[in-house]
Structure formats: structure tokens, C-alpha cells
Design an enzyme around this catalytic site. Sequence first.
Site, PDB file in Angstrom:
ATOM      1  N   ASN A  29      51.855  81.652  75.228  1.00 33.23           N
ATOM      2  CA  ASN A  29      50.833  82.620  74.809  1.00 33.23           C
ATOM      3  C   ASN A  29      49.462  81.964  74.726  1.00 33.23           C
ATOM      4  OD1 ASN A  29      52.249  85.248  74.095  1.00 33.23           O
ATOM      5  ND2 ASN A  29      53.501  83.740  73.031  1.00 33.23           N
ATOM      6  N   LYS A  30      49.432  80.757  74.162  1.00 32.40           N
ATOM      7  CA  LYS A  30      48.152  80.025  74.093  1.00 32.40           C
ATOM      8  C   LYS A  30      47.648  79.738  75.506  1.00 32.40           C
ATOM      9  CE  LYS A  30      48.515  77.272  69.836  1.00 32.40           C
ATOM     10  NZ  LYS A  30      48.488  75.898  69.303  1.00 32.40           N
TER      11      LYS A  30
ATOM     12  N   ASP B 157      44.678  72.819  67.639  1.00 37.60           N
ATOM     13  CA  ASP B 157      45.513  73.019  66.464  1.00 37.60           C
ATOM     14  C   ASP B 157      44.847  74.121  65.649  1.00 37.60           C
ATOM     15  OD1 ASP B 157      47.952  72.289  65.261  1.00 37.60           O
ATOM     16  OD2 ASP B 157      46.863  71.339  63.626  1.00 37.60           O
TER      17      ASP B 157
ATOM     18  N   ASP C 252      49.708  87.087  64.517  1.00 37.03           N
ATOM     19  CA  ASP C 252      48.878  88.167  65.066  1.00 37.03           C
ATOM     20  C   ASP C 252      49.204  89.556  64.507  1.00 37.03           C
ATOM     21  OD1 ASP C 252      47.171  86.646  66.582  1.00 37.03           O
ATOM     22  OD2 ASP C 252      48.223  86.950  68.482  1.00 37.03           O
TER      23      ASP C 252
ATOM     24  N   LYS D  51      40.879  90.018  72.027  1.00 37.69           N
ATOM     25  CA  LYS D  51      41.205  88.876  71.160  1.00 37.69           C
ATOM     26  C   LYS D  51      40.406  87.650  71.612  1.00 37.69           C
ATOM     27  CE  LYS D  51      44.796  85.824  69.372  1.00 37.69           C
ATOM     28  NZ  LYS D  51      46.132  85.247  69.470  1.00 37.69           N
TER      29      LYS D  51
HETATM   30  P1  IMP Z   1      49.653  75.548  66.158  1.00 35.92           P
HETATM   31  O1  IMP Z   1      48.213  75.425  66.481  1.00 35.92           O
HETATM   32  O2  IMP Z   1      50.441  75.874  67.384  1.00 35.92           O
HETATM   33  O3  IMP Z   1      50.178  74.373  65.385  1.00 35.92           O
HETATM   34  O4  IMP Z   1      49.789  76.843  65.253  1.00 35.92           O
HETATM   35  C1  IMP Z   1      49.979  76.826  63.853  1.00 35.92           C
HETATM   36  C2  IMP Z   1      50.535  78.155  63.412  1.00 35.92           C
HETATM   37  O5  IMP Z   1      49.568  79.177  63.578  1.00 35.92           O
HETATM   38  C3  IMP Z   1      51.781  78.608  64.173  1.00 35.92           C
HETATM   39  O6  IMP Z   1      52.619  79.283  63.254  1.00 35.92           O
HETATM   40  C4  IMP Z   1      51.239  79.568  65.197  1.00 35.92           C
HETATM   41  O7  IMP Z   1      52.185  80.553  65.555  1.00 35.92           O
HETATM   42  C5  IMP Z   1      50.071  80.183  64.444  1.00 35.92           C
HETATM   43  N1  IMP Z   1      49.002  80.542  65.377  1.00 35.92           N
HETATM   44  C6  IMP Z   1      48.285  79.698  66.172  1.00 35.92           C
HETATM   45  N2  IMP Z   1      47.394  80.392  66.882  1.00 35.92           N
HETATM   46  C7  IMP Z   1      47.562  81.696  66.545  1.00 35.92           C
HETATM   47  C8  IMP Z   1      46.936  82.896  66.974  1.00 35.92           C
HETATM   48  O8  IMP Z   1      46.055  82.927  67.839  1.00 35.92           O
HETATM   49  N3  IMP Z   1      47.386  84.025  66.390  1.00 35.92           N
HETATM   50  C9  IMP Z   1      48.357  84.053  65.436  1.00 35.92           C
HETATM   51  N4  IMP Z   1      48.978  82.958  65.019  1.00 35.92           N
HETATM   52  C10 IMP Z   1      48.586  81.785  65.568  1.00 35.92           C
END
Ligand code: IMP
Length: 192
Positions: free
Chosen positions: A11-12, A68, A151, A171
Site C-alpha cells: 500500500n505504501k 517511518d 486509515d 489521500k
Molecule cells: P510503519 O511506518 O510501517 O512502521 O507504520 C507504523 C504504523 O502506522 C503501522 O501500524 C501502519 O499500519 C500505520 N500506518 C503507517 N502509515 C499509515 C497510513 O498512511 N495510514 C494509516 N496507517 C498507517
Amino acid sequence: MKLVFATHNLNKLKEVQALIPSQITLVSLTDIGCLEDIPETSNTLEGNAKLKADYVTQKYNLPCFADDTGLLVNALKGAPGVFSARYAGEQKSSDDNMIKLLSELYTEEDRTAKFQTVIALNLNNESLFFEGIVEGEITTRRKGEKGFGYDPIFKPHGYNQTFAELPLQVKNDISHRGIATKKLINYLQKLF
Ligand code: IMP
């Protein structure tokens, strides 16, 4: 220019890919054969982003960036913050994380929160950082099927829909990751 985005999160990857101009060839960890989970042992977003970008550059000798992200909830004094992925435990389940957050805020009136992303770029063994923040609020229940993570329970200020209901382009226009990515691209474009 070939640039690695150090993530296993599709997704990212999709969000960032949609913003990247044609002069940059974005490759994922899978594309370079990096299948391991890179440890995120820092207690800051900057630290974890840098750990991931540096790991790839050192092991694969390629320029790399990593992000992050934390969700910072005001009524919880900024929690879960850097611990957002593991908020409800080491299984890193988005469902469990949302259930826990909604229950923590069950009787809370102040539902304001923000997403913060830090991107670390390792280019020529130099580190650069790009930040993005979006303010909003935690809804009382999940809405929407798009996106990922938190989200379905995050509604950005000025919108009546959650990130999981808004189209990806919307978004990307306003989100923490969209803002940080556009700063990164702006920096890289000045080098061409
Ligand atoms: P990380 O950056 O992948 O370590 O994300 C940390 C936490 O934030 C994880 O639980 C991700 O699912 C959540 N997260 C990261 N980016 C988003 C976003 O754009 N939307 C919603 N949740 C996010």
C-alpha cells in the site's frame, strides 16, 4: 536514477509510486531480493527510517529511502506514536490496533490526532530527512475499505470521510506520506 524504497508494504509502495516522476525508477525491496524484515529498534521515527535506508544502502550499494510513520493522539499524550505498528502487540495487526485505540478513546471527547511521517534518504552515504504531518481526528467507528493501517478510523481535518473512504489521489494530496514524499521528490529533482 534508480532508487530503492525500503518497504514491504504494498500500500505504501502504491501511494509513493503514484507521486514519483518518470526520471526516477522506483524499486522495492522485493525487486532487489531483500526479503528480510529490517529491524526497527530506534525509539524515534527518524531513527527507524534511517536504520532501514542505511541497511539497504550498505548491503546492496544502492541509493535508498525509507519511511517511518506514527499516529499521535492528543488525548493519549502522543501515543501510540513511534509504537503505532505494535500498539496492540507484536503481531502488528491493524485490526487489533484499531480495536485498542477505539476502546482507549471510548469516553474521550478530544479525538484530535495527527499522522507524522519521516522519510530518510541515503544518497552517497549522506542522510537527509523529509517530514510530513496531517492533522485530523479519530472517528468513533471504522469507515471505508481503501488504504491500510489506521486509515478507516482517521478523518483528516476539512474532510467528511476517513482516509479509507477517500480516493488514493486525495489521500496523497494531503497525507503525511504524500507531503514527505513530495519534499523528497522536490529535493531529488534539483539534482537532475
Ligand atoms: P510503519 O511506518 O510501517 O512502521 O507504520 C507504523 C504504523 O502506522 C503501522 O501500524 C501502519 O499500519 C500505520 N500506518 C503507517 N502509515 C499509515 C497510513 O498512511 N495510514 C494509516 N496507517 C498507517
